[in-house]
Design an enzyme around this catalytic site. Structure first.
Site, mmCIF file in Angstrom:
data_model
loop_
_atom_site.group_PDB
_atom_site.id
_atom_site.type_symbol
_atom_site.label_atom_id
_atom_site.label_comp_id
_atom_site.label_asym_id
_atom_site.label_seq_id
_atom_site.Cartn_x
_atom_site.Cartn_y
_atom_site.Cartn_z
ATOM 1 N N TYR A 2 51.580 1.854 -89.216
ATOM 2 C CA TYR A 2 51.959 2.521 -87.988
ATOM 3 C C TYR A 2 51.707 1.522 -86.541
ATOM 4 O O TYR A 2 52.125 1.907 -85.726
ATOM 5 C CB TYR A 2 51.143 3.752 -87.628
ATOM 6 C CG TYR A 2 51.019 4.629 -88.904
ATOM 7 C CD1 TYR A 2 51.885 5.074 -89.390
ATOM 8 C CD2 TYR A 2 49.681 5.195 -88.958
ATOM 9 C CE1 TYR A 2 51.747 6.059 -90.545
ATOM 10 C CE2 TYR A 2 49.383 6.071 -89.771
ATOM 11 C CZ TYR A 2 50.520 6.536 -90.732
ATOM 12 O OH TYR A 2 50.284 7.445 -91.602
ATOM 13 N N CYS A 22 45.044 -10.781 -99.272
ATOM 14 C CA CYS A 22 46.138 -11.754 -99.141
ATOM 15 C C CYS A 22 47.583 -11.240 -99.115
ATOM 16 O O CYS A 22 48.303 -11.140 -99.814
ATOM 17 C CB CYS A 22 46.258 -12.150 -100.840
ATOM 18 S SG CYS A 22 47.368 -13.826 -101.075
#
Length: 434
Positions: free
Chosen positions: A331, A358
């Site tokens: 968001y 990662c």
């Protein structure tokens, strides 16, 4: 939260315990909830959401955060519960939460979930579509289990928030459009023709992190006008209206949330005015706060690891990230933070606080102004009590943090830290017989 001095530095405390002591005892990353703040929010909603013209009910939206300890606090404070899956319903049962105060939401409930709700005696199933209505009625009839139902109405009102947390716009996946009267009447007939289902009213929810209370004025006006039309045209009686939640909270200094008393008073007053205007009487009005009860009561403690400079940024890496707070990636959520052991030092360094996953998008806070950071420092991110742990995941096989409740100088672990072996508990090599 408060601060205590340790030599020349002020150190942050939560619930009477210093952040370093919490980190030392429980490890990091760590979700820490101030139990007094949780109690106060629950108490305020119960105190201020009242009317002498109709009954009221405060229903906690458990998707924000749930665990046995929190559910027991909600029960003690007299709040009801909103669940959206079989898992949340099962959790409530295991916590001993009264089934007669549970509302089962969701837009695609499975047969197994519906049967579980019926078997456990869940008070109300909130119907999201005509197909779901048909299925709930069929299963209730076949099992001979009674349940109350509400219909989720999409009021066609768009709150000004992120597109993924808007739920009341025209093309939302939730609810039946309020002007689709044919579908609503079909659903009402199906419910009426079953001796095991009882219709009680409508539910609406227009989004989350809403600061402009005029959005609630609009949905109240629209739904009360609509039930007057149903009553006039079809002699349909409505007992209850549920206006959902979505009340904004403070994540950063830029956020200006409304106080609980203001939110409750505004909704109550508007409902009273509109009911008087249309000469209607309702048995009950409900709201469903979730985030606004738990968000600001919860914070996350991280330990600083390595740091790195690039041509345009200075990265500060912490031992968590999008596995315990994916809201930033989803968001573009914003948070404030501090170095918990350097509370009174000048904030003269600009850092990009990043996690250990990662992924380039594993960023917790951009442009965080902090004192000079060092490996081993404890970073606290504020307002992570909602949708932090409940959205936590095992990406990169990172274990989920522990959750601690603190109060009056005492701490209790309410969810243990996940171990590597915990992550393997469902691994199997079982032949499937087809």
């Amino acid at each position: 939260m408060s601060e205590a001095r340790n030599g020349k530095d002020r150190i942050l405390e939560i619930g009477g315990i210093s952040v370093p002591d919490l980190a030392k005892a429980c490890g990091t990353p760590l979700f820490v909830y101030d139990e007094k703040e949780l109690d106060q929010q629950m108490s305020d909603y119960k105190t201020y959401f009242r009317s002498d013209q109709f009954e009221t009910e405060v229903i906690y939206a458990s998707k924000a955060f749930t665990c046995k300890a929190l559910l027991q606090m909600l029960d003690q404070n007299g709040l009801s519960l909103d669940v959206v899956s079989g898992g949340e319903l099962y959790m409530a049962k295991q916590a001993g939460f009264p089934m007669e105060r549970i509302y089962f939401h969701g837009n695609n409930k499975t047969d197994e979930e519906i049967k579980l709700a019926l078997d456990l005696g869940c008070k109300t199933i909130v119907l999201d579509s005509l197909m779901e209505c048909e299925r709930v009625v069929t299963l209730a009839d076949s099992k001979g289990c009674s349940t109350e139902v509400m219909i989720r109405i999409n009021p066609g009102i768009t709150a000004h928030t992120h597109k993924y947390i808007i739920t009341g716009n025209l093309d939302s996946k939730f609810g039946v459009m309020f002007h689709d009267e044919e579908t609503i009447l079909k659903m009402l007939d199906l419910v009426k023709n079953s001796k095991f289902t009882t219709f009680t009213g409508f539910h609406a929810h227009i989004g989350s992190q809403i600061f402009d209370l005029r959005a609630y004025d609009a949905v109240i006006e629209r739904l009360i006008k609509y039930i007057k039309k149903l009553n006039r045209d079809h002699k349909i009686e409505i007992e209850c209206l549920d206006f959902g939640g979505g009340f904004g909270v403070r994540y950063t200094e830029e956020d200006q949330p409304n106080e609980v008393q203001e939110v409750c008073s505004r909704i109550i007053k508007k409902c009273e005015e509109e009911l008087l205007k249309y000469d209607l009487h309702l048995k009950k009005i409900m709201i469903e706060p979730g985030r606004s009860i738990v968000a600001e009561a919860g914070n996350t403690i991280y330990q600083v690891g390595f740091m790195k400079k690039t041509p345009n940024k200075e990265y500060l890496f912490v031992d968590g990230g999008m596995t315990d707070n994916i809201r930033v990636a989803l968001y573009d959520a914003r948070y404030d933070c501090d170095l918990a052991e350097k509370m009174d030092r000048e904030k003269e360094y600009r850092y990009t606080v990043a996690g250990k996953c990662c992924e380039s998008g594993d960023i917790l806070i951009e442009d965080a102004m902090l004192p000079k950071a060092e490996t081993g420092d404890l970073l606290i991110v504020y307002g992570t009590g909602a949708y932090g742990y409940s959205m936590a995941n095992n990406y990169n096989r990172i274990s989920r943090p522990a959750v601690v409740f603190v109060k009056d100088g005492k701490a209790r672990i309410v969810i243990k830290r996940e171990s590597y072996s915990d992550q393997l508990r469902l691994e199997a090599n079982e032949e499937v017989i087809i």
